[in-house]
Design an enzyme around this catalytic site. Structure first.
Site, PDB file in Angstrom:
ATOM      1  N   LYS A   1     -10.493  -9.426   6.070  1.00  9.02           N
ATOM      2  CA  LYS A   1      -9.734  -9.668   7.310  1.00  9.02           C
ATOM      3  C   LYS A   1     -10.444  -8.951   8.454  1.00  9.02           C
ATOM      4  CE  LYS A   1      -4.888  -9.354   8.961  1.00  9.02           C
ATOM      5  NZ  LYS A   1      -4.764  -8.149   9.792  1.00  9.02           N
TER       6      LYS A   1
ATOM      7  N   SER B   1     -10.022   0.323  14.166  1.00  9.73           N
ATOM      8  CA  SER B   1      -8.812   0.977  13.669  1.00  9.73           C
ATOM      9  C   SER B   1      -8.241   0.250  12.462  1.00  9.73           C
ATOM     10  CB  SER B   1      -7.775   0.991  14.806  1.00  9.73           C
ATOM     11  OG  SER B   1      -6.537   1.423  14.329  1.00  9.73           O
TER      12      SER B   1
ATOM     13  N   GLU C   1       0.812  -1.212   0.000  1.00 11.54           N
ATOM     14  CA  GLU C   1       0.000   0.000   0.000  1.00 11.54           C
ATOM     15  C   GLU C   1       0.844   1.260   0.000  1.00 11.54           C
ATOM     16  OE1 GLU C   1      -3.660  -1.753   2.687  1.00 11.54           O
ATOM     17  OE2 GLU C   1      -1.943  -0.828   3.695  1.00 11.54           O
TER      18      GLU C   1
ATOM     19  N   ASP D   1      -8.069  -5.110   9.226  1.00 13.19           N
ATOM     20  CA  ASP D   1      -7.572  -3.900   8.571  1.00 13.19           C
ATOM     21  C   ASP D   1      -7.381  -4.038   7.084  1.00 13.19           C
ATOM     22  OD1 ASP D   1      -5.437  -5.577   8.564  1.00 13.19           O
ATOM     23  OD2 ASP D   1      -4.026  -4.173   9.463  1.00 13.19           O
TER      24      ASP D   1
ATOM     25  N   ARG E   1       3.439   4.367  16.115  1.00  8.53           N
ATOM     26  CA  ARG E   1       2.297   5.259  15.865  1.00  8.53           C
ATOM     27  C   ARG E   1       0.965   4.527  15.973  1.00  8.53           C
ATOM     28  NH1 ARG E   1      -1.031   3.171  11.967  1.00  8.53           N
ATOM     29  NH2 ARG E   1      -0.548   3.692   9.816  1.00  8.53           N
TER      30      ARG E   1
ATOM     31  N   LYS F   1       3.540   6.890   3.037  1.00 11.85           N
ATOM     32  CA  LYS F   1       4.167   5.689   3.579  1.00 11.85           C
ATOM     33  C   LYS F   1       4.007   4.563   2.579  1.00 11.85           C
ATOM     34  CE  LYS F   1       2.288   3.273   7.112  1.00 11.85           C
ATOM     35  NZ  LYS F   1       2.028   2.849   8.512  1.00 11.85           N
TER      36      LYS F   1
ATOM     37  N   ASP G   1      -2.587 -15.505  23.085  1.00  8.03           N
ATOM     38  CA  ASP G   1      -2.324 -15.758  21.667  1.00  8.03           C
ATOM     39  C   ASP G   1      -2.558 -17.244  21.425  1.00  8.03           C
ATOM     40  OD1 ASP G   1      -0.449 -14.113  19.346  1.00  8.03           O
ATOM     41  OD2 ASP G   1      -0.667 -16.286  19.107  1.00  8.03           O
TER      42      ASP G   1
ATOM     43  N   THR H   1       5.651  -9.344   9.067  1.00  7.13           N
ATOM     44  CA  THR H   1       4.344  -9.241   8.411  1.00  7.13           C
ATOM     45  C   THR H   1       4.182  -7.860   7.776  1.00  7.13           C
ATOM     46  OG1 THR H   1       3.394 -10.750  10.016  1.00  7.13           O
ATOM     47  CG2 THR H   1       1.859  -9.353   8.829  1.00  7.13           C
TER      48      THR H   1
ATOM     49  N   GLY I   1      -6.588  -5.566  14.237  1.00  6.64           N
ATOM     50  CA  GLY I   1      -6.197  -6.563  13.243  1.00  6.64           C
ATOM     51  C   GLY I   1      -7.121  -6.668  12.037  1.00  6.64           C
TER      52      GLY I   1
ATOM     53  N   THR J   1      -4.537  -9.544  15.696  1.00  5.95           N
ATOM     54  CA  THR J   1      -4.102 -10.812  15.114  1.00  5.95           C
ATOM     55  C   THR J   1      -3.880 -10.583  13.623  1.00  5.95           C
ATOM     56  OG1 THR J   1      -6.373 -11.497  14.740  1.00  5.95           O
ATOM     57  CG2 THR J   1      -5.371 -12.130  16.837  1.00  5.95           C
TER      58      THR J   1
END
Lengths: 349, 349
Positions: free
Chosen positions: B241, B302, B66, B237, B122, B79, B171, B94, B235, B211
Site C-alpha cells: 500500500k 508516516s 495489529e 502504511d 494523534r 493499541k 478526493d 476503515t 496513506g 488515501t
C-alpha cells in the site's frame, strides 16, 4: 438515528469480573472446565489453521507483560497478560489478564472480557485435556505442588475431566496449602495436606507443579519421579523460570504446545535446542504417539499458548446470548458515514 | 470489605467514545491537537528510552489487525487497531482502535480507552509536529489529497501547530471532498475544493496524502512536486500500500519514525533496503539535520508508530482527574488474598 448515539456495531459485549463469576456459577465450575477442555481440544485438532507466533513479551526487572495474538482466519483473538511474581507481597495478583475477540473480515471487536479468572480456568482445562490423553490409565491421585491461585482450578479440572478423586497438596507456605484445602473441602475430592514435595508425590499418578518464583528452581528432583507418572509442569513458563531438575527431562517424554515458544519459556529451556519434543496437537490428530506404556514418564511442559485463549474466548462468546451476562461497551467510534468521523465528533458537541 | 466487590485496583478507568468526544469538546479540538503534538514531541525526545518493536500484524485478504506495544520502562502501552479499506463499502470504519496503559512495575492496567478518535487525533498531531520542523518557513497552504476520516483532523492540526490557513481538498469521490469542506466551514481556514490532485497541489507548501486503497497507487507523480515542498505521506502504511511515485522518493529527503517498520510498511517499501532515511527523533534532538534550504523536498513517510499512541494515552490519562470523563471498569480480578482467586469466585456464589 442521531449520530452522537453509538450504533449497534459500536457496542462491544464486555464481560466484567462480576459477570465472569456469575457465568461460572451459572454453568457450574466443573461443567465449565470440562466444556472448556472440549473447546480447546477442538481447536488443537485444527492447529494447522491458526496463525501462530510466540507471544510478544515486554520484560522488566519486576515481571513481564505479554500480548498473545492468534487467528483461525475467521476470528482473531489476543490476550493481554502480565506475570509479576512479586505482586503477591503487595497484595496484588501475580497474573491479571484481559482478552478480545474480533472478526477478521472487518477488524471489529466482538467481545472484550476479563481474563484473570478465564485464564485460570483455561490453564486448568488445558492441563486436564492433556492429562486425559497422557496420564496412566486409572489415575486417581494428583500431587499439587504450589498451592497459589491456580491450585484449586487444577484440582477440579483433573476431577471433572480425568476422574481424579484424591489431591495431595504441598506449598513452601503452609498458609497457601491451608487455603487450598479449605477451598476444596466438600468438592468431592479427598484432600491430603503434605509437608514436603516428596510426601505430596507419594502414590500420585499425576504430579502438577505450579509455583511462581521467577528463578531457576528445583521443585521436583529426579528421585521423586517414579515410573509411569505424568508430570504437568505449569510454573516454568518464562525465560529464567523453571521448576524441574534436568535429570527428569532426560528420563521423560516431553509434550509441548508450540515448540518455538516452549524452547524459550518452558522447562526445556534447560536443554539443548535439539532436545526431542512432541507437539501435543499431533497426539490428538493421531500423527504422533501419546503414552506408550505404563512405565513411561510423560511430561507436559506447559507454558500457555494463544490458541487456548482463543478457545476460551470463543467459549465465553458462545454463552453470551443465552445468559445475558455482559454489558455493552461504547468503545468503537462508528459514524453513520464511515468517512465522517469528524462530523460525528462535531455533532456530539 | 466483601471480597465479591471489586477493590480499587480492580477498577480500570475506561474512556468510551462518548467520553472521548466530550473530552475533545471540553479541551477544544485545536488545543488538544497542539497539546498532543507536544506530548508526542516530548516522547520522541526520549526515543532511546523506549522498547521498540515493529507492530505485530495479522494480515488477511480483507485487511490487517495489529497490536502496537511499547514501554518507557515505567509505563507500558499497546493499541489494538485494524485497517480494512473495504469496510467503507459496508458502512464501517476503515480503522478502529482501542488502547491500554499499564504500570510496568505491577502489570496492572491503569487506562483503557477507545482509540478510533484518539488515533485520528494523534495521527494528525504527529503530522503537524513533524511539519512544524520540516515544512518550508512561512507555509500557509496545505493540499489535502484523500478526504476521508482523517482529512479534517489533519487540516486543523496543521492550522493549530503550523499556522496553515488555506486547505486545498481533493478526493476521487467528490462527496468526500464535499463532506470535508462542509465540516471545515467556519473553522478559520480558507477551503478550496479541487477537481484533481494536480490542482490541489498548486501553491501548496505542504502536501498531505491520505488515501485508503490497499494497493500500490500513484496519488502523486513527480511533476506535481515543486521545489521546497514538504510531503506528509500518511496513506502508504502497510505492505503493498503506497501512494507516491518512486521518482518522488529519489528527489526527496525522507524522514521516518522507526526504520525497521517503515521499510516494510511505508512508501520506501518501493526502494532498495539501503535507501537513505533520517529518523525524525534525531532531528528533534539535534543529532540529524532537518530542512536544509528552501528548495529541498522533504518527505515524512508516516506509518504510525507505537510511541505516538503511548503519548496519546499518556495525554488522556493526564486529563482524567480534572475532567472525570471516564467510567470505572470491573476488568481486573483482584481478591483480598492474591492467592485466593478461587475463594473470591466461591464467595461470589
Amino acid at each position: 438515528m442521531s449520530s452522537s448515539l453509538p450504533s449497534e456495531k459500536a457496542l462491544v459485549p464486555f464481560v466484567s469480573v462480576e459477570n465472569m463469576m456469575r457465568l461460572v456459577h451459572h454453568i457450574g465450575i466443573e461443567t465449565m472446565l470440562a466444556e472448556l477442555a472440549d473447546f480447546i481440544e477442538a481447536d488443537f485438532l485444527r492447529w494447522e489453521r491458526f496463525d501462530k507466533t510466540p507471544r510478544v513479551a515486554s520484560h522488566s526487572r519486576e515481571g513481564v507483560i505479554e500480548l498473545m495474538p492468534t487467528s483461525d482466519g475467521e476470528i482473531y483473538s489476543f490476550k493481554y497478560v502480565n506475570g509479576h511474581p512479586k505482586n503477591m507481597a503487595q497484595g496484588l495478583q501475580t497474573v491479571t489478564a484481559l482478552g478480545l475477540l474480533a472478526e477478521v473480515s472487518t477488524g471489529y471487536p466482538v467481545l472484550l472480557t476479563e481474563m484473570t479468572l478465564l485464564t485460570a480456568l483455561r490453564t486448568a482445562a488445558t492441563s486436564a485435556m492433556v492429562a486425559r490423553r497422557l496420564a496412566p490409565k486409572g489415575a486417581r491421585t494428583m500431587a499439587m505442588i504450589g498451592n497459589g491461585a491456580q491450585a484449586e482450578f487444577q484440582a477440579l479440572a483433573m476431577k471433572a475431566v480425568c476422574g481424579i478423586d484424591h489431591v495431595r497438596l504441598f506449598d513452601i507456605d503452609p498458609l497457601a496449602t491451608a487455603k487450598a484445602a479449605r477451598n476444596l473441602a466438600g468438592k468431592g475430592l479427598t484432600v491430603t495436606s503434605c509437608t514436603s514435595s516428596q510426601a505430596a508425590t507419594e502414590g500420585a499418578q499425576i504430579i502438577t507443579t505450579c509455583t511462581a518464583d521467577k528463578q531457576l528452581a528445583t521443585i521436583l528432583t529426579d528421585n521423586m519421579i517414579g515410573a509411569g507418572v505424568h508430570i504437568n509442569a505449569i510454573g516454568g513458563d518464562c525465560p529464567g523460570k523453571t521448576e524441574l531438575h534436568r535429570d527428569i527431562l532426560k528420563r521423560a517424554d516431553t509434550f509441548v504446545e508450540y515448540p518455538p515458544q516452549t524452547r524459550i519459556e518452558g522447562e526445556i529451556q534447560q536443554m539443548d535446542p535439539d532436545y526431542p519434543v512432541t507437539e501435543f496437537w499431533q497426539v490428538l490428530t493421531g500423527q504422533a504417539e501419546g503414552r506408550r506404556d505404563n512405565s513411561q514418564i510423560t511430561l507436559f511442559d506447559s507454558v500457555g499458548f494463544a490458541i487456548e485463549d482463543f478457545s476460551a474466548l470463543r467459549y465465553v462468546r458462545s454463552k453470551l446470548d443465552a445468559t445475558g451476562l455482559y454489558q455493552e461497551l461504547d468503545i468503537i467510534a462508528d459514524p453513520d458515514d464511515p468517512r465522517d468521523l469528524f462530523g460525528m465528533l462535531q455533532r456530539a458537541k
